[in-house]
Motif scaffolding. Sequence first.
Motif, PDB file in Angstrom:
ATOM      1  N   MET A  55      19.062 -14.073   6.098  1.00 27.36           N
ATOM      2  CA  MET A  55      18.008 -13.334   5.424  1.00 27.36           C
ATOM      3  C   MET A  55      17.010 -14.337   4.844  1.00 27.36           C
ATOM      4  O   MET A  55      17.393 -15.220   4.091  1.00 27.36           O
ATOM      5  N   GLN A  73      23.642 -13.661   5.823  1.00 29.52           N
ATOM      6  CA  GLN A  73      23.284 -12.358   6.370  1.00 29.52           C
ATOM      7  C   GLN A  73      23.793 -11.184   5.542  1.00 29.52           C
ATOM      8  O   GLN A  73      23.218 -10.091   5.578  1.00 29.52           O
ATOM      9  N   TRP A 105      26.122  -6.391   7.120  1.00 23.78           N
ATOM     10  CA  TRP A 105      25.394  -6.465   8.391  1.00 23.78           C
ATOM     11  C   TRP A 105      26.287  -7.023   9.499  1.00 23.78           C
ATOM     12  O   TRP A 105      26.301  -6.518  10.623  1.00 23.78           O
ATOM     13  N   TYR A 107      15.327  -9.755   7.787  1.00 22.45           N
ATOM     14  CA  TYR A 107      16.581  -9.970   8.513  1.00 22.45           C
ATOM     15  C   TYR A 107      16.239 -10.746   9.792  1.00 22.45           C
ATOM     16  O   TYR A 107      15.431 -10.282  10.606  1.00 22.45           O
ATOM     17  N   THR A 113      11.625  -4.849  10.402  1.00 25.30           N
ATOM     18  CA  THR A 113      12.902  -5.538  10.219  1.00 25.30           C
ATOM     19  C   THR A 113      12.955  -6.296   8.902  1.00 25.30           C
ATOM     20  O   THR A 113      13.692  -7.260   8.768  1.00 25.30           O
ATOM     21  N   LYS A 153      18.917  -3.561  14.127  1.00 24.91           N
ATOM     22  CA  LYS A 153      18.429  -3.731  12.762  1.00 24.91           C
ATOM     23  C   LYS A 153      17.946  -2.401  12.185  1.00 24.91           C
ATOM     24  O   LYS A 153      18.228  -2.074  11.019  1.00 24.91           O
TER      25      LYS A 153
END
Length: 333
Positions: A326, A95, A110, A312, A292, A200
């Motif tokens: 991801m 991520q 994130w 994401y 997103t 997000k």
Amino acid sequence: MGKHERGWVEATEKLTARLANGAEPDADLGDRGRLDLAESLAERLRSDFPGLTAVRHAGNSYDSLGDLIVETPGGKTFVEAKFVASGGTRANLGQDTLTQFELFEGATAWSDFREEIGFPEDREALLREFDDYPDDVRDWSYKSAVYDRAKHLKNVLDVSWGQHTGSRADEVLADPDATEPQREAARIINAILDLDREEKLAYFDHLRDAEQNPRNVETFAHLIVCGYHTADALEAHFDDDLDEIKRLIETNSYRLYEVNRNSGTVTVENPSELLAGFEWADTRVEIPEDGTSVSVVTGPPDDRRRVLNIAYNWKNKFQGIQTPSMNVFVPEA
């Protein structure tokens, strides 16, 4: 890649080199590697390079771009060999990859951003609104409590395999015969999906304000296209000479071979074809106002082209619940 997997993969790569060179398979390598996969890959290399004079294993380090080096009278071609369980050569990365490799400089990861804005607490508050959990998932003290409750909500809705959880929630809310627990579960799921989307979009606003490092963005894009799809592989090659990587691609001296571990089928991708026509001017991560996913784009203002799409995503249960990651895709030509 774990040490165990790297062990059999490396043995299979070495077996491939021996077989492509016309040598007998080494018994020890045969015990540690997959002879069937090595035979498939060696046969494909001999077919693709009919004039090959030698195939060398690049060694058990990440010092070379590619696992195998195919030598022909016309020069060397570096081959990255990937042994995959299913088709596709795209990356499923951690991520925090874009901040870990400093595509964005000074930006919050994130995972940290969600903590800072209170996403976990807001998600838990929504899950607690459901009154009909079974006894075995009522305890909030253990690590998997959130996952177990989300799974139970999906079970209440009877989400079928492959069905989008949000779509099923909408079906339940539109069904006059749905039970009250089903409606409550659907309402909570939709609220979590909305919460995740809002988080997000807020994170993308944060990234939009951060400085980007174009060289790192360009390096990331090239390594992904070259088949380096794990954090370890990216880290091992991120300091490689980007100009040399470009040279190998532009001179058709690098190939990505995928061998399906179940069928032995071999497919080939040539990065020079995937990246044909890219000018690498003003390379950056483009962040949309709504959505997103982000994209790596490059080229002059009048000819911007997408190199990668990056979504994401949460891999398990449904969006906002488990295994943030991801997903990276190379756009279709």
